[in-house]
Design a protein around this motif. Structure first.
Motif, PDB file in Angstrom:
ATOM      1  N   LEU A  63      25.231  35.263  28.870  1.00  0.00           N
ATOM      2  CA  LEU A  63      25.306  36.701  29.007  1.00  0.00           C
ATOM      3  C   LEU A  63      26.007  37.316  27.814  1.00  0.00           C
ATOM      4  CD1 LEU A  63      26.480  36.934  32.747  1.00  0.00           C
ATOM      5  CD2 LEU A  63      24.134  36.991  31.867  1.00  0.00           C
ATOM      6  N   THR A  64      25.622  38.529  27.482  1.00  0.00           N
ATOM      7  CA  THR A  64      26.368  39.294  26.496  1.00  0.00           C
ATOM      8  C   THR A  64      27.657  39.768  27.169  1.00  0.00           C
ATOM      9  OG1 THR A  64      25.402  41.421  27.121  1.00  0.00           O
ATOM     10  CG2 THR A  64      24.202  40.090  25.493  1.00  0.00           C
ATOM     11  N   PRO A  65      28.657  40.161  26.389  1.00  0.00           N
ATOM     12  CA  PRO A  65      29.889  40.690  27.000  1.00  0.00           C
ATOM     13  C   PRO A  65      29.615  41.868  27.930  1.00  0.00           C
ATOM     14  CG  PRO A  65      30.274  40.177  24.703  1.00  0.00           C
ATOM     15  CD  PRO A  65      28.790  40.003  24.919  1.00  0.00           C
ATOM     16  N   ALA A  66      28.694  42.729  27.554  1.00  0.00           N
ATOM     17  CA  ALA A  66      28.371  43.886  28.390  1.00  0.00           C
ATOM     18  C   ALA A  66      27.740  43.452  29.706  1.00  0.00           C
ATOM     19  CB  ALA A  66      27.430  44.831  27.641  1.00  0.00           C
ATOM     20  N   GLU A  67      26.825  42.485  29.653  1.00  0.00           N
ATOM     21  CA  GLU A  67      26.177  41.989  30.863  1.00  0.00           C
ATOM     22  C   GLU A  67      27.179  41.291  31.771  1.00  0.00           C
ATOM     23  OE1 GLU A  67      21.797  41.170  28.795  1.00  0.00           O
ATOM     24  OE2 GLU A  67      23.198  39.508  29.150  1.00  0.00           O
ATOM     25  N   GLU A  68      28.085  40.521  31.156  1.00  0.00           N
ATOM     26  CA  GLU A  68      29.099  39.826  31.945  1.00  0.00           C
ATOM     27  C   GLU A  68      30.014  40.815  32.652  1.00  0.00           C
ATOM     28  OE1 GLU A  68      32.498  36.323  31.389  1.00  0.00           O
ATOM     29  OE2 GLU A  68      31.196  36.912  29.717  1.00  0.00           O
ATOM     30  N   ASP A  69      30.399  41.860  31.952  1.00  0.00           N
ATOM     31  CA  ASP A  69      31.263  42.882  32.551  1.00  0.00           C
ATOM     32  C   ASP A  69      30.560  43.593  33.695  1.00  0.00           C
ATOM     33  OD1 ASP A  69      33.686  44.665  32.481  1.00  0.00           O
ATOM     34  OD2 ASP A  69      32.155  46.154  32.005  1.00  0.00           O
ATOM     35  N   CYS A  70      29.298  43.938  33.498  1.00  0.00           N
ATOM     36  CA  CYS A  70      28.532  44.622  34.549  1.00  0.00           C
ATOM     37  C   CYS A  70      28.346  43.725  35.763  1.00  0.00           C
ATOM     38  CB  CYS A  70      27.177  45.058  34.007  1.00  0.00           C
ATOM     39  SG  CYS A  70      27.261  46.436  32.843  1.00  0.00           S
ATOM     40  N   LEU A  71      28.084  42.454  35.533  1.00  0.00           N
ATOM     41  CA  LEU A  71      27.919  41.517  36.644  1.00  0.00           C
ATOM     42  C   LEU A  71      29.214  41.405  37.432  1.00  0.00           C
ATOM     43  CD1 LEU A  71      26.407  39.399  38.269  1.00  0.00           C
ATOM     44  CD2 LEU A  71      27.024  37.702  36.514  1.00  0.00           C
TER      45      LEU A  71
END
Length: 300
Positions: A63-71
């Motif tokens: 995951l990108t950092p943004a995707e990880e944060d959203c998840l």
């Protein structure tokens, strides 16, 4: 997603009244959803759950950092149970009632009136045990963003008057206002309905849970391609899960009508809905949720 137990069977519902029994015996491939006897969802609601194929468990997508944060933020929502003692949760439940039945005052948070919406009994909180607070948030998002038919109201008349100044836009805008909405599903106003219908509210909890399972949202990283694809949408719009919920609800109802289903067919309808949704999410031309063919069910 705790309180798992055993026992239960379907209870037929006539239009918008009663619901299904629930249980925890669930077996399916990653492309299937089945309903069992899910006591952990609360008496009366069908369990809709899925198991990954063995091969899926070995997959992992970075995951990108943004995707990880959203998840992680979405997982935090998923982990919140409905708590009858919290004013915020009480207010959300009242807001759902007001959105569903603005013309009718709710007497109390525990009331026989809730059966009109398709809850099992007079206390909706017992039906949130499987979906948690997020299942209430999903229903409320649906009610607020795709509210209902306004034909015959002052707002509708004003909209028609305003649209008269934009002849080329009238058809699409008007259709967005009066069709394909929360109220249409709640009141079963569309299509040739079965004598014994699915209960609106508990079906909504089922859809929340099915999406969590299908998208593998409780894993640290997605282990399916469809889950990884969804996280890209989530990184772009933090309300992506709620929007996908609305799309799925409309798709489920369409499948229900096309299959001429009755209450005993609910499992088959959910399987068909999940297969269709996975296919649409994986289509190469889909770059955002609004590109999904089923999104048009909300606005046409």
């Amino acid at each position: 997603m705790d309180d798992r137990g055993s026992g239960g069977s379907f209870v037929a519902v006539r239009r918008i009244s009663q619901g299904f029994d629930r249980g925890n015996t669930c077996h399916s491939s990653s492309a299937e959803v089945v309903a069992g006897s899910a006591a952990w969802l609360g008496k009366g609601l069908s369990c809709v759950c899925a198991q990954r194929r063995d091969s899926d468990s070995r997959l992992s997508f970075d995951l990108t950092p943004a995707e990880e944060d959203c998840l992680q933020r979405l997982q935090s929502r998923i982990d919140v149970p409905y708590d009858t003692s919290l004013p915020e949760h009480q207010e959300a439940l009242r807001a759902l009632w007001d959105a569903a039945f603005p013309e009718e005052e709710l007497h109390d948070l525990v009331s026989e009136q809730w059966k009109e919406m398709g809850w099992q009994g007079k206390d909706p909180s017992t039906d949130f045990r499987g979906g948690g607070y997020i299942s209430l948030e999903n229903l409320l998002y649906f009610a607020k963003n795709f509210p209902g038919q306004m034909k015959g109201t002052a707002i509708y008349s004003l909209a028609i008057e305003l649209l008269s100044y934009f002849p080329g836009k009238r058809k699409c805008k008007c259709s967005f206002i009066i069709q394909k909405s929360f109220q249409v599903l709640l009141r079963k106003q569309e299509g040739d309905r079965a004598m014994w219908e699915y209960p609106f509210a508990v079906a909504g909890v089922n859809i929340t849970f099915m999406l969590i399972q299908m998208l593998d949202l409780e894993a640290v990283k997605p282990r399916t391609l469809v889950g990884a694809t969804f996280l890209k949408f989530l990184a772009e719009k933090d309300y992506a899960f709620d929007l996908l919920y609305c799309i799925t609800f409309k798709l489920m109802d369409q499948q229900w009508l096309e299959m001429r289903a009755s209450y005993m067919d609910f499992n088959a309808v959910m399987k068909s809905t999940r297969r269709r949704l996975e296919e649409e999410l994986m289509h190469e031309d889909i770059t955002k949720l609004e590109d999904l063919p089923s999104y048009n069910l909300l606005i046409r």
